[in-house]
Enzyme design. Structure first.
Site, PDB file in Angstrom:
ATOM      1  N   SER A 153       0.726  -1.276   0.107  1.00  0.00           N
ATOM      2  CA  SER A 153      -0.223   0.084  -0.051  1.00  0.00           C
ATOM      3  C   SER A 153       0.802   1.486  -0.006  1.00  0.00           C
ATOM      4  O   SER A 153       0.400   2.544  -0.074  1.00  0.00           O
ATOM      5  CB  SER A 153      -0.976   0.146   1.227  1.00  0.00           C
ATOM      6  OG  SER A 153      -0.072   0.016   2.400  1.00  0.00           O
TER       7      SER A 153
ATOM      8  N   LYS B 288      -6.121   3.440   9.106  1.00  0.00           N
ATOM      9  CA  LYS B 288      -5.178   4.311   8.435  1.00  0.00           C
ATOM     10  C   LYS B 288      -6.059   5.781   8.736  1.00  0.00           C
ATOM     11  O   LYS B 288      -5.317   6.781   8.736  1.00  0.00           O
ATOM     12  CB  LYS B 288      -4.977   4.183   7.067  1.00  0.00           C
ATOM     13  CG  LYS B 288      -4.300   2.993   6.945  1.00  0.00           C
ATOM     14  CD  LYS B 288      -4.241   2.292   5.332  1.00  0.00           C
ATOM     15  CE  LYS B 288      -3.264   1.330   5.309  1.00  0.00           C
ATOM     16  NZ  LYS B 288      -3.116   0.718   3.961  1.00  0.00           N
TER      17      LYS B 288
END
Length: 1105
Positions: free
Chosen positions: A982, A1025
């Protein structure tokens, strides 16, 4: 009036007379006053006789108590045999006196008067002199100690009595409880000097001592060292008998003495051993010279004196009239004993007709009767007292009744001494009644305990007797059964109460039939019995009633947890289905999330909301399949698996079983437990779960299984596929604030003992804890810090208030004080024993050192106020751990903020890129990557480098940065391993920012996987996140467009203040990151070329033209 010089010989003769009485055949009980022959004995009360007799007794057997009551002062008349014996003895003595008188007269005439001889036994004479001197004015019939000159009609043999005046006595300290007049007391004398002094006192016929109570209950001594060690009021006691303990003759050894107290005395002066006064008396005694006795020529004086002996005719008055008075205890000065000067204490006059005294007397008598009915020891003592006499005697002498009440009561020493010291009769009776009432309460408690024990014993004896009778009856009827038959019947009864399936019932019947034919001594018997015990303890067909109330479930879940909307919605769905269907099938839920977010505790809340029984076990580190499936019965100590044990404990078929740490299950040589869980956690298979021990199918379809895990990566895919995964992301700052205020702070305050105390943890202090100390996604570390704050507050309160406000003595219960005292005693004993050996630590506590509730909670005063705010927070938890929200407040070119998911929640992760050397025409390109990156992330960095070069070649061909640049890419926090795809767009953005020499907004964070063509792919953990981005102060989050559904599901409090920008291609990211880029400037070359090369190039260009 007898002269002073005549006294010693008179008493010497009286001593001889007393000695003759002891050596005669008469016993002590036969010595009574008598008159002439045929005359009855004349009796006189003790107090009357004591005034007419000598003040100092020389008879050692005086004071023996009769067998009658305490107030029995009468003397029985002499029997006929005693009168005859006394008359014959008196006649023989009369003849002996006449003979001795004639011999004395002839001897006095022949002796010279110039040098008369002193008595050989000075001590005996002195002892007798004291007695005679005090009794010279007594009646002629009873008090005179001399045998000379007495008329035959006045002769009477009488008991010497206790002296009324005895100013100095030897003092003996008494421990534990005082002595009361009229009641015997046995004491043990350990000091050999005191024992020797008592022996000589008895030999001299002066067995009188003063007994005083020690103030310290633990004191043990035979000598009073200091006057303050004892109470001033004691008793004047007579030693009636003494028995040596360690020596045959009793000289210089310890002995047991029987004391009979006569009256109360008060200590006025103590003469301890070794004092100057005792030394001066000893020296004066050693230097004394016997005095000469002058001759007397007047014979008429002898004839007129009825008490003069034959030696008194030679005595003339001394020219010196002054002489020190004789001290009867002077012979004790040679012993290191304690002597005291005492004063007699007399009772204050009282009104015998006082209604108060009568009422208190009657109450004492009633209490005596009640105590005697419950305590046999009291009954024996009261039988010898005035209870056996008429009531009039008791009413006539209330003072003695009060003494008796205190003497037989087991009260405190100080209370008993108060009774002894009180001279006011009415007040003494009140104090004695109080002591007796306490004895009454103790007697009632003792009687109650005795009755309870007797009832239990009687009940057990009755049951035993009936059982024996029943056995005998059954034996006679031939229906006697042994323990095995009872066991079979018991298993049948248990099985009949259960709804066993047909297959299970058949196995049960077979095993029960086998048990009935086995001998109890066989090894297979216990195996079969244990198997049947487990089989009948499983709740076949037994289910608990479930609560499908939606409102109740919401209330319970909200009480225990804040937030967790996904979990609560899933439980409410489960309840709604059960409410409509009437029943629910077992489900397998798996809560996945970082530590400290409430995965385990929410399982218990679900069980409480549903009304199900709760059972939890952890499989973290489990390597044995038998823990899940059970052992075979052939093994010694075999047991079923943990699931069957849960059913036995919960007693229901539909409990909630929480399997904790399922992601940390192990694998060993005993098998693979994760594979064994496949059958257990499969809704299609657990309807007939087969345990190795039971070996019969068990229905687990009604069980609600809840599993917890931090990661799903380590859970086997087939097992993960069988569970419904519910992810619990970390808490944002607002949620952590609410949890701290509603749950953590009140719990920590109560655990610190500050419940109800004004200790305030302000909101800004909690916010500072979240910001500078506890940035993790869970609340476990926050809970620890809050507990630390309240512990420090408790310490500060205790130190400020001090021991005066919170005394340790009040915190201990009675049992706790006894246990503490026992512990200190044991430690002191161990310290004494360890002086010669090496010290050893205590390994165990004795029964006396432990108690169920040793302490009680201390109450803090209401005026205590403590406030913990942001300013003084560091005094409680130390300096801040995190000093800033972001690593960079202003990011330089080449630095980009990315977002990462970890097992602890989300985290902000920076990517840094720098140019290692200047761009010249001779430099060669290279890429160096550091930061403890794993394989997948290294591949992402390579893809980002390639794609960044492609972007620059396409959009900025003249820049040529990557053609000559030596680049170093680093991800901070190198101690933490990093992996995952990611970070693709983050690395690409970092490289482009360095190539374009353009910084990026520090409030922008991004996440997404990048392909070589620039496609941005889906990532995971968007909630965590986003939480990390908000904690870092970001205003924009760039994420893949495929995660738009995840973004929409985020709670509004998580997305508050953050702008979410989905992207599909990297070109979208470029436009968001570099909106104001000067493309002309970016398209210029940054390579530095030297002058020579420039001239060559320009010349070559000219030639070409």
């Amino acid at each position: 009036m007898l002269s002073r010089q005549r006294i010693p010989r008179i008493l010497a003769s009286r001593t001889l007379f007393a000695h003759s009485i002891r050596s005669s055949s008469l016993t002590t009980s036969s010595i009574r006053p008598l008159a002439a022959a045929g005359q009855h004995a004349v009796t006189r009360p003790r107090h009357e006789r004591s005034t007419n007799l000598s003040s100092f007794s020389t008879y050692t057997a005086l004071g023996k108590k009769s067998d009658k009551g305490f107030f029995d002062n009468s003397i029985e008349p002499l029997s006929e045999d005693e009168r005859k014996a006394n008359v014959e003895h008196a006649e023989a003595e009369g003849k002996e006196e006449e003979t001795e008188s004639k011999q004395a007269k002839s001897k006095s005439k022949s002796s010279t008067s110039d040098a008369p001889a002193a008595p050989e036994d000075g001590k005996a004479s002195a002892a007798g002199g004291s007695s005679a001197g005090s009794g010279s004015g007594a009646d002629g019939g009873s008090g005179d100690g001399g045998k000379r000159g007495r008329k035959p009609g006045d002769k009477a043999l009488a008991k010497p009595v206790v002296p009324e005046i005895y100013p100095q006595v030897m003092a003996i300290p008494i421990a534990k409880r005082p002595l009361f007049p009229g009641f015997y007391k046995a004491i043990t004398i350990k000091d050999p000097n005191v024992a020797a002094a008592i022996t000589e006192m008895i030999k001299r016929g002066q067995p009188y001592v003063g007994a005083f109570l020690f103030k310290d209950e633990n004191a043990d001594d035979d000598i009073i060292r200091n006057r303050d060690d004892v109470y001033d009021v004691g008793v004047f006691a007579q030693i009636t008998s003494a028995f040596p303990m360690n020596s045959q003759n009793g000289e210089g050894a310890s002995l047991t003495a029987i004391l009979y107290p006569h009256r109360r005395i008060k200590l006025s002066e103590l003469i301890p051993p070794g004092s100057p006064e005792a030394a001066s008396i000893d020296s004066a005694k050693e230097g004394a010279v016997p005095e000469p006795i002058p001759r007397v020529t007047d014979e008429s004086e002898q004839k007129g004196d009825v008490v003069a002996s034959f030696e008194e005719s030679a005595v003339t008055p001394r020219p010196e009239p002054s002489q020190k008075p004789y001290e009867p205890t002077s012979f004790l000065k040679k012993y290191p004993v304690s002597l005291v000067n005492v004063e007699n204490l007399t009772e204050e006059p009282y009104d015998p007709k006082s209604q108060v005294i009568k009422a208190v007397t009657n109450e004492i008598v009633n209490v005596f009767k009640e105590v005697a009915s419950m305590n046999s020891l009291f009954r024996d003592q009261i039988s010898t007292f005035s209870m056996s006499q008429s009531t009039g005697n008791v009413m006539a002498e209330p003072a003695k009744l009060a003494d008796f009440a205190a003497a037989v009561s087991a009260g405190e020493p100080a209370e008993l001494q108060e009774v002894l010291s009180t001279l006011n009769v009415e007040e003494r009776m009140h104090k004695a009644l109080l002591v007796l009432k306490k004895e009454h309460v103790n007697a009632q408690l003792q009687s109650k305990i005795t009755k309870d024990v007797e009832q239990k014993i009687t009940k057990r004896q009755r049951e035993y007797w009936l059982m024996e009778q029943m056995k005998g009856i059954r034996r006679e009827l031939g229906i006697e059964s042994d323990g095995k038959d009872k066991l079979v019947e018991k298993f049948k009864e248990l099985a009949d109460k259960l709804a066993m399936p047909e297959a299970v019932r058949k196995v049960f019947d077979d095993e029960l039939n086998k048990l009935a034919h086995l001998e109890p001594a066989a090894s297979e018997f216990n195996v079969t019995r244990n198997y049947l015990d487990w089989l009948t303890n499983i709740p076949w067909g037994q289910s608990s009633a479930e609560n499908f109330d939606i409102l109740n479930a919401v209330k319970v879940l909200d009480e225990d947890h804040y937030g967790l909307k996904d979990v609560k919605d899933r439980i409410l769905e489960f309840i709604a289905v059960g409410k409509l269907r009437g029943t629910v099938e077992g489900k397998i839920l798996c809560f996945v999330g970082p530590p400290g977010v409430g995965k385990t505790s929410i399982g218990k809340s679900i069980a409480r909301a549903l009304g199900r029984q709760y059972y939890r076990f952890s499989v973290g580190g489990l390597t044995d399949v038998a823990e899940i499936k059970g052992h075979r019965r052939t093994y010694v100590g075999a047991l079923p698996g943990r699931v069957i044990q849960a059913l036995k404990k919960c007693k229901t078929e539909n409990p909630l079983i929480l399997i904790d740490e399922i992601d940390k299950i192990g694998r060993g040589y005993q098998g693979d437990p994760s594979s064994a869980l496949l059958e257990l956690l499969d809704p299609e298979q657990n309807g007939s779960f087969l345990d190795h021990y039971l070996d019969v199918p068990v229905d687990l379809s009604k069980v609600l299984f809840v599993c917890t895990a931090n990661l799903t990566d380590t859970i086997p895919r087939p097992l993960l596929d069988r569970m419904e995964v519910i992810r619990l992301s970390g808490y944002v700052a607002d949620e952590k604030m609410a949890i701290a205020e509603k749950y953590l702070a009140p719990q920590a305050q109560e655990m610190a003992g500050l419940k109800g105390v004004d200790v305030q943890l302000t909101k800004d202090a909690i916010e500072e804890l979240n910001k500078s100390y506890c940035r993790e996604s869970g609340v476990r570390n926050l809970k620890k810090k809050i507990e630390q704050v309240y512990r420090k507050s408790a310490l500060k309160i205790v130190q400020d208030l001090g021991e005066e406000a919170l005394p340790e003595s009040e915190a201990l219960t009675g049992e706790g004080k006894a246990a503490q005292k026992e512990t200190e005693k044991k430690r002191s004993e161990e310290a004494e024993s360890d002086k010669t050996s090496s010290p050893k630590a205590a390994t165990e506590a004795s029964e006396k050192e432990t108690t169920e509730k040793p302490r009680v909670a201390m109450k803090v005063p209401e005026d205590v106020h403590v406030v913990i705010n942001k300013d003084n927070l560091k005094d409680y938890v130390g300096p801040p751990i995190f000093t800033s929200d972001r690593l960079y407040d202003v990011t330089p070119p080449g630095v980009t903020m990315g977002l990462a998911w970890t097992s602890m929640g989300g985290a902000a992760m920076y990517v840094e890129s720098i140019l290692q050397s200047a761009l010249t025409s001779k430099s060669s390109p290279s890429l160096e990557i550091t930061g403890n990156l794993k394989t997948v992330m290294k591949e992402s960095s390579a893809i980002a480098y390639s794609y960044a070069k492609a972007v620059m070649a396409k959009d900025f061909p003249k820049n040529r940065f990557f053609d000559k640049a030596k680049i170093h890419v680093h991800v901070p926090e190198g101690a933490v391993q990093k992996d995952g795809p990611s970070a693709g767009i983050t690395m690409t953005t970092s490289l482009l920012s360095l190539a374009l020499d353009t910084p990026i907004d520090p409030q922008i964070a991004m996440t997404g996987e990048l392909t070589l063509t620039g496609k941005v792919l889906r990532i995971g953990g968007l909630r965590e996140k986003t939480v990390a981005a908000r904690r870092a102060g970001c205003k924009m989050v760039v994420f893949p467009e495929d995660n738009m559904s995840d973004w929409l599901e985020l709670p509004e409090n998580v997305k508050e203040g953050i702008e979410g920008r989905p992207v599909r291609w990297y070109s979208d990211v470029f436009d968001l990151i570099f909106p104001n880029l000067d493309r002309e400037k970016a398209n210029k070359s940054r390579i530095i070329e030297d002058d020579k090369s420039e001239k060559e190039k320009s010349k070559k260009n000219d030639e070409d033209d």
